[in-house]
Design an enzyme around this catalytic site. Structure first.
Site, PDB file in Angstrom:
ATOM      1  N   ASP A 171       9.133   2.774   0.463  1.00  0.00           N
ATOM      2  CA  ASP A 171       8.016   3.396   1.167  1.00  0.00           C
ATOM      3  C   ASP A 171       8.120   2.979   2.628  1.00  0.00           C
ATOM      4  OD1 ASP A 171       5.711   4.255   2.323  1.00  0.00           O
ATOM      5  OD2 ASP A 171       4.372   3.503   0.749  1.00  0.00           O
ATOM      6  N   TYR A 178       0.852  -1.191   0.000  1.00  0.00           N
ATOM      7  CA  TYR A 178       0.000   0.000   0.000  1.00  0.00           C
ATOM      8  C   TYR A 178       0.885   1.236   0.000  1.00  0.00           C
ATOM      9  CZ  TYR A 178      -3.528   3.407   1.529  1.00  0.00           C
ATOM     10  OH  TYR A 178      -4.372   4.491   1.619  1.00  0.00           O
ATOM     11  N   LYS A 208       3.459   8.593   9.365  1.00  0.00           N
ATOM     12  CA  LYS A 208       3.132   7.945  10.647  1.00  0.00           C
ATOM     13  C   LYS A 208       4.047   8.366  11.806  1.00  0.00           C
ATOM     14  CE  LYS A 208       0.187   4.645   8.438  1.00  0.00           C
ATOM     15  NZ  LYS A 208       0.254   3.910   7.197  1.00  0.00           N
TER      16      LYS A 208
HETATM   17  C1  LIG Z   1      -0.210   4.428   5.813  1.00  0.00           C
HETATM   18  C2  LIG Z   1       0.651   4.227   4.624  1.00  0.00           C
HETATM   19  C3  LIG Z   1       0.672   5.140   3.558  1.00  0.00           C
HETATM   20  C4  LIG Z   1      -0.292   6.297   3.466  1.00  0.00           C
HETATM   21  O1  LIG Z   1      -0.129   7.223   4.497  1.00  0.00           O
HETATM   22  P1  LIG Z   1      -1.366   8.191   4.871  1.00  0.00           P
HETATM   23  O2  LIG Z   1      -0.780   9.126   5.885  1.00  0.00           O
HETATM   24  O3  LIG Z   1      -2.439   7.309   5.404  1.00  0.00           O
HETATM   25  O4  LIG Z   1      -1.773   8.886   3.631  1.00  0.00           O
HETATM   26  C5  LIG Z   1       1.588   4.946   2.550  1.00  0.00           C
HETATM   27  N1  LIG Z   1       2.441   3.904   2.558  1.00  0.00           N
HETATM   28  C6  LIG Z   1       2.441   3.003   3.558  1.00  0.00           C
HETATM   29  C7  LIG Z   1       3.435   1.889   3.540  1.00  0.00           C
HETATM   30  C8  LIG Z   1       1.532   3.120   4.613  1.00  0.00           C
HETATM   31  O5  LIG Z   1       1.506   2.193   5.568  1.00  0.00           O
END
Ligand SMILES: *Cc1c(COP(=O)(O)O)cnc(C)c1O
Length: 420
Positions: free
Chosen positions: A232, A144, A260
Site C-alpha cells: 500500500d 491504514y 495522494k
Molecule cells: C490515505 C491512505 C489510504 C486511503 O486513501 P484515501 O484517498 O484517503 O481513501 C490508504 N492507504 C494509506 C497507506 C493511506 O495513507
C-alpha cells in the site's frame, strides 16, 4: 477580510456535518480546540479564514508534495477543465498516467485508476481474492488501508485518533477473513491466505520504519505460501523515491496501491500489478470494479503535472529538506531536555515523544497516548506552524519548504520545546 471566524464556521459546521468536518481527524478531537478553516494556500503556507498564516506540514496528508497551488499543476487543471470535466469515455490523459506509473515502478505492468486510496485498496483486495481463489487476508496493526469494511481492523491513524479499537457498523462477517498481525514481524502465512497488505513504511501510526529485512522476508514468505504481497503505497508512492518503496527497498510486491501524490491534489487512486494478475479485472476477467469519475481528466492532468516535476533532483532536494527538519527538531528537543524521537525515512518524517523509535502499533500507541503531543501541537499552531491535529500522522515537508522555512520552523519548535 470576510469577517468569518473559525469559531463561527466550526459551530455552523457541527450543526450540519458530524464533528463539523468531512474526515474525522480534521475536527481536532484528539488535540482539543477549534480547527482552523482554510481560506487559501500557497507554497508552504495555508491561510485561515481569519487571515492567519501557517507553515503547513499537513499538506493534505501527502498530496501536496510540490507545495500548495503549484503553478504548473493549477495551469494543467485549468486547461483540462476548459475541455470538460468528465466524459464517461477514455482519454489520452489516462493512457499517459498509466504509462507514467508503469514506467516508474519495476514490475508494475498495468494499472486501474480509481478516485481514492480507499477504493484502490478495496479493489486490490478483491482482485487478490479473485486471482488466487482464496479468502483470507493479512494486515498489520497500525497500518491504514482506507476505510473499506474488511480493512478497518486495527487501522492506524484515522481509527486510532478516535480512540476506537474497531469500528461500529462493520459486521463481524466483514472482518472474519482479516487476520491482524504485529508490524515488523513476518506472520505465519498458510495456503488460505490470498494477500498480505503492508505499508512499506508505516506512516499512519506516526512514522514507523520497517525493520531491516522485514519486507524482503515478507516477500519470501508470501511466495512460499502462494499468497500475493500488496504494497500500500498511497503515502510512500512517488514520495519515497521516483519508483516508490519498490525502488527504495529493492523489494517487489505483486500488487500496488497508490493515491495522494498521483492526484496532484485532486481525488485519485490507482491499483496495479502484472499483466497476468490484472487480466482478472473486468472487462478482461471476472473481478468487477468500475467508477463514474475513474480516470477523471482533471485528476490525470493534475497528477501528470505533479509527476513531471518529480525527477531525481526533486527527490534529492526533498530528502535534504526532510533531513534538515528532522535533525533540527531533534536537536531542539535535546537542547530543551524534551524526550523525543524524530524518525525519518528519506523524505518522510515522524515525531514521537518517547525515548526510542516505536517499531509497531503497541509502542507507537504508548508514545502517542502520553499527552505531550496536544500541548506541542497547540504551541506550534499559536506560533504559525501547522502539524497534523493528531499524534499518529507523519509530517509532510514539500518542495516548497525552503531551508529558510525549515529553519523558521525549527526556531518555533525550540521555543515551544522550552515550554514543555
Ligand atoms: C490515505 C491512505 C489510504 C486511503 O486513501 P484515501 O484517498 O484517503 O481513501 C490508504 N492507504 C494509506 C497507506 C493511506 O495513507
Amino acid at each position: 477580510m470576510s469577517g468569518l471566524t473559525n469559531e463561527d464556521l466550526f459551530r455552523r459546521g457541527q450543526a450540519v456535518m458530524p464533528g463539523g468536518v468531512n474526515s474525522p481527524v480534521r475536527s481536532f478531537r484528539s488535540v482539543g480546540g477549534t480547527p482552523y478553516f482554510v481560506a487559501r494556500a500557497e507554497g508552504p503556507y495555508v491561510y485561515d479564514v481569519e487571515g492567519r498564516r501557517y507553515i503547513d506540514y499537513v499538506m493534505s496528508y501527502g498530496p501536496g508534495i510540490l507545495g500548495h497551488a503549484p503553478p504548473t499543476v493549477i495551469e494543467a487543471i485549468r486547461e483540462a477543465a476548459l475541455a470538460g470535466t468528465t466524459y464517461g469515455a477514455p482519454t489520452e490523459g489516462e493512457v499517459l498516467m498509466a504509462e507514467e506509473l508503469c514506467a516508474r515502478v519495476s514490475g508494475l505492468e498495468m494499472v486501474r485508476l480509481v478516485s481514492s486510496g480507499t477504493e484502490a485498496t478495496m479493489s486490490a483486495i478483491r482482485l487478490a481474492r479473485g486471482a488466487t481463489g482464496r479468502d483470507k487476508i493479512i494486515k498489520f496493526a497500525g497500518n491504514y488501508h482506507g476505510h473499506a469494511d474488511g480493512l478497518l481492523a486495527a487501522g492506524g491513524s484515522g481509527v486510532a485518533n478516535q480512540g476506537l479499537s474497531g469500528c461500529d457498523g462493520v459486521p463481524a462477517g466483514a472482518v472474519a477473513d482479516t487476520v491482524v498481525a504485529p508490524y515488523n514481524v513476518v506472520p505465519e502465512i498458510d495456503e488460505s491466505v490470498a494477500v498480505v497488505a503492508v505499508e512499506p513504511v508505516a506512516a499512519n501510526m506516526g512514522l514507523v520504519e520497517p525493520a531491516p529485512g522485514f519486507l524482503a522476508d515478507l516477500r519470501t514468505a508470501c511466495t512460499e505460501a502462494g499468497a500475493l504481497l500488496l504494497f500500500d503505497e498511497v503515502i510512500t508512492g512517488f514520495r519515497l523515491a521516483r519508483g516508490g518503496a519498490t525502488e527504495w527497498f529493492g523489494v517487489q510486491p505483486d500488487l500496488w496501491c497508490f493515491g495522494k501524490v498521483i492526484g496532484g491534489g485532486l481525488p485519485v487512486g490507482a491499483y496495479g500489478s502484472s499483466h497476468e494478475v490484472m487480466a482478472h479485472v473486468a472487462p478482461l476477467g471476472g473481478v468487477y470494479q468500475a467508477g463514474t469519475l475513474s480516470g477523471n481528466p482533471l485528476a490525470t492532468a493534475a497528477g501528470l503535472a505533479t509527476l513531471a516535476a518529480l525527477d531525481a533532483a526533486a527527490y534529492t532536494r526533498l530528502t535534504a529538506t526532510a533531513t534538515r527538519l528532522a535533525d533540527g527538531m531533534a536537536a531542539a528537543f535535546a537542547d530543551a531536555g524534551v524526550t523525543a524521537v524524530v524518525p525519518r525515512v528519506g523524505p518522510l518524517v515522524g515525531l514521537f515523544f518517547c525515548g526510542e523509535a516505536p517499531t509497531d502499533f503497541d509502542s507507537a500507541d504508548a508514545a502517542a497516548a502520553n499527552g505531550v503531543y496536544p500541548r506541542f501541537f497547540h504551541g506550534l499552531l499559536e506560533r504559525g506552524v501547522a502539524l497534523a491535529p493528531g499524534p499518529y500522522e507523519a509530517l509532510f515537508p514539500s518542495l516548497a519548504h525552503t531551508d529558510d522555512i525549515i529553519d523558521e520552523t525549527i526556531a518555533v519548535v525550540a521555543d515551544v520545546a522550552a515550554t514543555l
